[in-house]
Design a protein around this motif. Sequence first.
Motif, PDB file in Angstrom:
ATOM      1  N   LEU A  52      39.060  36.681  51.653  1.00  0.00           N
ATOM      2  CA  LEU A  52      38.358  35.926  52.688  1.00  0.00           C
ATOM      3  C   LEU A  52      39.227  35.633  53.907  1.00  0.00           C
ATOM      4  CD1 LEU A  52      36.483  33.384  50.380  1.00  0.00           C
ATOM      5  CD2 LEU A  52      35.583  35.475  51.410  1.00  0.00           C
ATOM      6  N   TYR A  53      40.506  35.956  53.798  1.00  0.00           N
ATOM      7  CA  TYR A  53      41.408  35.721  54.923  1.00  0.00           C
ATOM      8  C   TYR A  53      41.252  36.816  55.971  1.00  0.00           C
ATOM      9  CZ  TYR A  53      45.766  35.354  57.580  1.00  0.00           C
ATOM     10  OH  TYR A  53      46.690  35.257  58.588  1.00  0.00           O
ATOM     11  N   LYS A  54      41.074  36.412  57.221  1.00  0.00           N
ATOM     12  CA  LYS A  54      40.993  37.365  58.327  1.00  0.00           C
ATOM     13  C   LYS A  54      42.401  37.641  58.833  1.00  0.00           C
ATOM     14  CE  LYS A  54      36.387  35.886  59.843  1.00  0.00           C
ATOM     15  NZ  LYS A  54      35.591  35.329  60.970  1.00  0.00           N
ATOM     16  N   GLN A  55      42.854  38.849  58.620  1.00  0.00           N
ATOM     17  CA  GLN A  55      44.212  39.210  58.981  1.00  0.00           C
ATOM     18  C   GLN A  55      44.381  39.300  60.504  1.00  0.00           C
ATOM     19  OE1 GLN A  55      45.797  42.580  56.803  1.00  0.00           O
ATOM     20  NE2 GLN A  55      44.465  42.157  55.050  1.00  0.00           N
ATOM     21  N   PRO A  56      45.606  39.138  60.980  1.00  0.00           N
ATOM     22  CA  PRO A  56      45.856  39.299  62.424  1.00  0.00           C
ATOM     23  C   PRO A  56      45.353  40.660  62.902  1.00  0.00           C
ATOM     24  CG  PRO A  56      47.772  38.364  61.341  1.00  0.00           C
ATOM     25  CD  PRO A  56      46.830  38.752  60.252  1.00  0.00           C
ATOM     26  N   ALA A  74      52.933  35.690  59.790  1.00  0.00           N
ATOM     27  CA  ALA A  74      52.788  34.508  58.948  1.00  0.00           C
ATOM     28  C   ALA A  74      51.919  33.494  59.674  1.00  0.00           C
ATOM     29  CB  ALA A  74      54.142  33.906  58.604  1.00  0.00           C
ATOM     30  N   GLU A  75      51.060  32.844  58.927  1.00  0.00           N
ATOM     31  CA  GLU A  75      50.147  31.851  59.503  1.00  0.00           C
ATOM     32  C   GLU A  75      50.149  30.606  58.632  1.00  0.00           C
ATOM     33  OE1 GLU A  75      45.472  31.376  60.968  1.00  0.00           O
ATOM     34  OE2 GLU A  75      46.220  33.311  60.236  1.00  0.00           O
ATOM     35  N   THR A  76      50.161  29.456  59.272  1.00  0.00           N
ATOM     36  CA  THR A  76      50.102  28.179  58.581  1.00  0.00           C
ATOM     37  C   THR A  76      48.659  27.686  58.572  1.00  0.00           C
ATOM     38  OG1 THR A  76      52.332  27.660  59.343  1.00  0.00           O
ATOM     39  CG2 THR A  76      51.026  25.846  58.506  1.00  0.00           C
ATOM     40  N   MET A  77      48.143  27.383  57.373  1.00  0.00           N
ATOM     41  CA  MET A  77      46.778  26.872  57.257  1.00  0.00           C
ATOM     42  C   MET A  77      46.736  25.347  57.363  1.00  0.00           C
ATOM     43  SD  MET A  77      44.586  29.342  56.868  1.00  0.00           S
ATOM     44  CE  MET A  77      45.461  30.514  57.885  1.00  0.00           C
ATOM     45  N   TRP A  78      47.671  24.707  56.680  1.00  0.00           N
ATOM     46  CA  TRP A  78      47.783  23.245  56.699  1.00  0.00           C
ATOM     47  C   TRP A  78      49.250  22.880  56.867  1.00  0.00           C
ATOM     48  CZ3 TRP A  78      43.347  20.700  57.041  1.00  0.00           C
ATOM     49  CH2 TRP A  78      42.195  21.280  56.525  1.00  0.00           C
ATOM     50  N   ASN A 132      39.987  31.531  61.134  1.00  0.00           N
ATOM     51  CA  ASN A 132      40.088  31.431  59.677  1.00  0.00           C
ATOM     52  C   ASN A 132      39.635  30.073  59.160  1.00  0.00           C
ATOM     53  OD1 ASN A 132      41.071  33.743  58.050  1.00  0.00           O
ATOM     54  ND2 ASN A 132      42.679  33.800  59.624  1.00  0.00           N
ATOM     55  N   GLN A 133      38.643  29.503  59.814  1.00  0.00           N
ATOM     56  CA  GLN A 133      38.153  28.200  59.380  1.00  0.00           C
ATOM     57  C   GLN A 133      37.591  28.244  57.962  1.00  0.00           C
ATOM     58  OE1 GLN A 133      38.508  25.161  60.829  1.00  0.00           O
ATOM     59  NE2 GLN A 133      39.863  26.313  62.190  1.00  0.00           N
ATOM     60  N   VAL A 134      36.938  29.331  57.602  1.00  0.00           N
ATOM     61  CA  VAL A 134      36.374  29.427  56.247  1.00  0.00           C
ATOM     62  C   VAL A 134      37.501  29.455  55.222  1.00  0.00           C
ATOM     63  CG1 VAL A 134      35.076  30.882  54.644  1.00  0.00           C
ATOM     64  CG2 VAL A 134      34.245  30.543  56.985  1.00  0.00           C
ATOM     65  N   PHE A 135      38.472  30.332  55.444  1.00  0.00           N
ATOM     66  CA  PHE A 135      39.596  30.411  54.514  1.00  0.00           C
ATOM     67  C   PHE A 135      40.355  29.085  54.479  1.00  0.00           C
ATOM     68  CE2 PHE A 135      44.023  31.377  53.490  1.00  0.00           C
ATOM     69  CZ  PHE A 135      43.871  32.091  52.303  1.00  0.00           C
ATOM     70  N   ARG A 136      40.549  28.484  55.625  1.00  0.00           N
ATOM     71  CA  ARG A 136      41.273  27.216  55.686  1.00  0.00           C
ATOM     72  C   ARG A 136      40.552  26.128  54.891  1.00  0.00           C
ATOM     73  NH1 ARG A 136      41.980  22.743  59.687  1.00  0.00           N
ATOM     74  NH2 ARG A 136      44.174  22.129  59.589  1.00  0.00           N
ATOM     75  N   SER A 137      39.237  26.074  55.021  1.00  0.00           N
ATOM     76  CA  SER A 137      38.486  25.051  54.294  1.00  0.00           C
ATOM     77  C   SER A 137      38.578  25.251  52.791  1.00  0.00           C
ATOM     78  CB  SER A 137      37.025  25.044  54.745  1.00  0.00           C
ATOM     79  OG  SER A 137      36.356  26.217  54.328  1.00  0.00           O
ATOM     80  N   LEU A 138      38.643  26.485  52.341  1.00  0.00           N
ATOM     81  CA  LEU A 138      38.711  26.753  50.909  1.00  0.00           C
ATOM     82  C   LEU A 138      40.041  26.352  50.297  1.00  0.00           C
ATOM     83  CD1 LEU A 138      36.912  30.218  50.756  1.00  0.00           C
ATOM     84  CD2 LEU A 138      36.041  28.005  49.961  1.00  0.00           C
ATOM     85  N   THR A 139      41.072  26.215  51.115  1.00  0.00           N
ATOM     86  CA  THR A 139      42.362  25.793  50.575  1.00  0.00           C
ATOM     87  C   THR A 139      42.445  24.285  50.440  1.00  0.00           C
ATOM     88  OG1 THR A 139      43.446  25.697  52.750  1.00  0.00           O
ATOM     89  CG2 THR A 139      43.498  27.817  51.560  1.00  0.00           C
ATOM     90  N   ARG A 140      41.379  23.560  50.759  1.00  0.00           N
ATOM     91  CA  ARG A 140      41.391  22.113  50.581  1.00  0.00           C
ATOM     92  C   ARG A 140      40.216  21.602  49.767  1.00  0.00           C
ATOM     93  NH1 ARG A 140      37.626  19.709  53.838  1.00  0.00           N
ATOM     94  NH2 ARG A 140      37.009  20.746  55.758  1.00  0.00           N
ATOM     95  N   GLU A 166      63.671  29.867  67.872  1.00  0.00           N
ATOM     96  CA  GLU A 166      62.986  28.961  66.952  1.00  0.00           C
ATOM     97  C   GLU A 166      61.662  28.498  67.523  1.00  0.00           C
ATOM     98  OE1 GLU A 166      64.175  24.789  66.537  1.00  0.00           O
ATOM     99  OE2 GLU A 166      66.017  25.320  67.622  1.00  0.00           O
ATOM    100  N   CYS A 167      60.786  28.079  66.627  1.00  0.00           N
ATOM    101  CA  CYS A 167      59.500  27.517  67.022  1.00  0.00           C
ATOM    102  C   CYS A 167      58.885  26.842  65.805  1.00  0.00           C
ATOM    103  CB  CYS A 167      58.560  28.612  67.537  1.00  0.00           C
ATOM    104  SG  CYS A 167      57.204  27.985  68.572  1.00  0.00           S
ATOM    105  N   THR A 168      58.097  25.810  66.030  1.00  0.00           N
ATOM    106  CA  THR A 168      57.354  25.136  64.966  1.00  0.00           C
ATOM    107  C   THR A 168      55.890  25.519  65.084  1.00  0.00           C
ATOM    108  OG1 THR A 168      58.899  23.265  64.985  1.00  0.00           O
ATOM    109  CG2 THR A 168      56.752  22.921  63.944  1.00  0.00           C
ATOM    110  N   LEU A 169      55.340  26.066  64.006  1.00  0.00           N
ATOM    111  CA  LEU A 169      53.948  26.508  63.989  1.00  0.00           C
ATOM    112  C   LEU A 169      53.054  25.444  63.368  1.00  0.00           C
ATOM    113  CD1 LEU A 169      55.341  29.263  64.516  1.00  0.00           C
ATOM    114  CD2 LEU A 169      53.546  30.295  63.119  1.00  0.00           C
ATOM    115  N   GLY A 170      51.908  25.227  63.999  1.00  0.00           N
ATOM    116  CA  GLY A 170      50.892  24.356  63.448  1.00  0.00           C
ATOM    117  C   GLY A 170      49.756  25.164  62.852  1.00  0.00           C
ATOM    118  N   PRO A 171      48.757  24.494  62.305  1.00  0.00           N
ATOM    119  CA  PRO A 171      47.640  25.200  61.667  1.00  0.00           C
ATOM    120  C   PRO A 171      46.966  26.189  62.613  1.00  0.00           C
ATOM    121  CG  PRO A 171      47.587  22.896  61.083  1.00  0.00           C
ATOM    122  CD  PRO A 171      48.644  23.036  62.133  1.00  0.00           C
ATOM    123  N   GLY A 172      46.729  27.398  62.094  1.00  0.00           N
ATOM    124  CA  GLY A 172      46.028  28.414  62.856  1.00  0.00           C
ATOM    125  C   GLY A 172      46.900  29.223  63.786  1.00  0.00           C
TER     126      GLY A 172
END
Length: 254
Positions: free
Chosen positions: A139-143, A175-179, A64-72, A220-226
């Motif tokens: 533009l978001y690519k779903q799981p 759920a996915e974290t972009m940033w 989801n690099q394209v979608f991620r870039s558009l959110t910034r 529990e878990c901490t999710l990072g981008p992507g």
Amino acid sequence: MIRTGQSWRVGARTATLRITRAEDRVAQPGPCNIVVTDGSLSQEQFLTRYAYKEPVVIRGATDNQVFRSLTRQSALVEGYGHTTIRLSSANSYSYAKKDISFQDYCSSHLHPQLPSTLGNETFYFFGDNNEEWDDLLELYKQPPYLLPQHTAALSFGLAGPGTGVPFHFHGPGFAETMWGRKRWFMYPPEVSPNFNPNGTTLQWLLNDYPVHKDDPALLECTLGPGEIIYFPDKWWHATLNIDSSVFISTFLSP
């Protein structure tokens, strides 16, 4: 919007995404005892092992690099700053709503969460996306995993450090974290967590987590981008944004 890091700040005409300062980070990442796998997980394996049984964190399932870039990019605020968005109160049932422009939200609501502020006094942008956001969400690519006889609905949001939603449950989804980073706490449906539904996840972390952190039922878990997390039907979950975060959820409904 100029990319300088991982939080949002809106001036007269622009929004900047800057690194969350250490003094603004009111919570830290935690351990992870949820199964973590990668994009080699097949649809059959997903259905057999996780879809109806337990959560899973999946890395590298989509690009989801394209979608991620558009959110910034500046186009996000320039294109949507005028849009009226609906904020939800950050308590378990999110009863209260508030309408505000996207630009005003970025300017005034992305500060760090105060430990003394209750969830029903905290409003942030998650879940209520009107049709003006459809072109971005397309533009978001779903799981790449399906539940039989379920359809997907997308929910986009962003929030400041220390915000989140306390324990609640609903149908299954991803759920996915972009940033930024988001910390997840989960209990199976048969275990009811001890929490204040009008409190915040930050308050629960500070006051209750030390007592319950060794509970074998607590995941529990901490999710990072992507990184993507899957939550099965009716699993209790609470979220906590470690940094200023941009995120998207895929809710699955029969």
